[in-house]
Design a protein around this motif. Structure first.
Motif: not given
Length: 203
Positions: A63-78, A106-115
């Motif tokens: 937890p100490e490493h991610v205290a100032g890190a972006p939340r998942f929604g922001e990271a995925l958006g980037d 996060c209340g987001l729809e999963a992106p339709d990536f080509r996995w």
């Protein structure tokens, strides 16, 4: 800095904070350029949930490493503009499930990536490893003499990309052929030299 440009494919890996697949705490990508050079990027993510001791011991993130890190929604958006226009390689299906679970949390729809799955590619390239250590990154690291730090998302993504590149060289087939679904023989037919099938009559 997130890699920019057009790539042959991108390998993606995530680490999670706990047993919940939606607890992504690190995302790593490895972008393979036209000359097969690999451009890597990783970011910590604040999962907003607990860290289990087992996971922290595995990847070293707490937890100490991610205290100032972006939340998942922001990271995925980037990362979305880059990921959405490329084929994505994951080593097993866990990363796709983790992304979908994190989107749900996060209340987001999963992106339709080509996995696509580099485990399946490795099985095609080195079938002799089945029952002989398997096709996980840990065993492939030893067998293929890969140099990477296991359980770091950026490093594991780079390893998955290297597995694909080595499979291409080993099989003499490009990435597009390796991700194509295997051809299945038509039931009740015999292959002919001219490429057509001769059907057996019923009865």
């Amino acid at each position: 800095m997130i890699p920019n440009g057009d790539f042959r494919f991108i390998a993606l890996d995530v680490e999670t904070a706990c047993s919940d697949a939606g607890s992504i705490c690190q995302i790593g990508v490895a972008c393979v350029a036209s000359d097969n050079s690999i451009h890597s990027f990783s970011t910590l993510v604040n999962p907003g949930t607990r860290f289990d001791a087992f996971n922290t011991q595995l990847h070293g993130i707490g937890p100490e490493h991610v205290a100032g890190a972006p939340r998942f929604g922001e990271a995925l958006g980037d990362l979305f503009p880059l990921l959405s226009r490329h084929h994505l390689v994951q080593h097993s299906s866990f990363d796709q499930r983790a992304v979908a679970a994190s989107c749900l949390s996060c209340g987001l729809e999963a992106p339709d990536f080509r996995w696509f799955d580099s485990v399946q590619i490795a099985r095609r390239a080195w079938p002799e490893l089945k029952g002989n250590g398997g096709h996980g990154l840990g065993n492939l690291k030893k067998v293929l003499r890969l140099d990477f730090h296991h359980h770091d998302a950026g490093e594991d993504a780079r390893a998955a990309a290297m597995v694909v590149l080595l499979a291409e060289a080993h099989l003499g087939q490009p990435f597009e052929a390796l991700i194509a679904p295997p051809r299945r023989k038509t039931s009740g037919s015999e292959p002919r030299k001219d490429g057509f099938s001769k059907y057996r009559p019923f009865g």
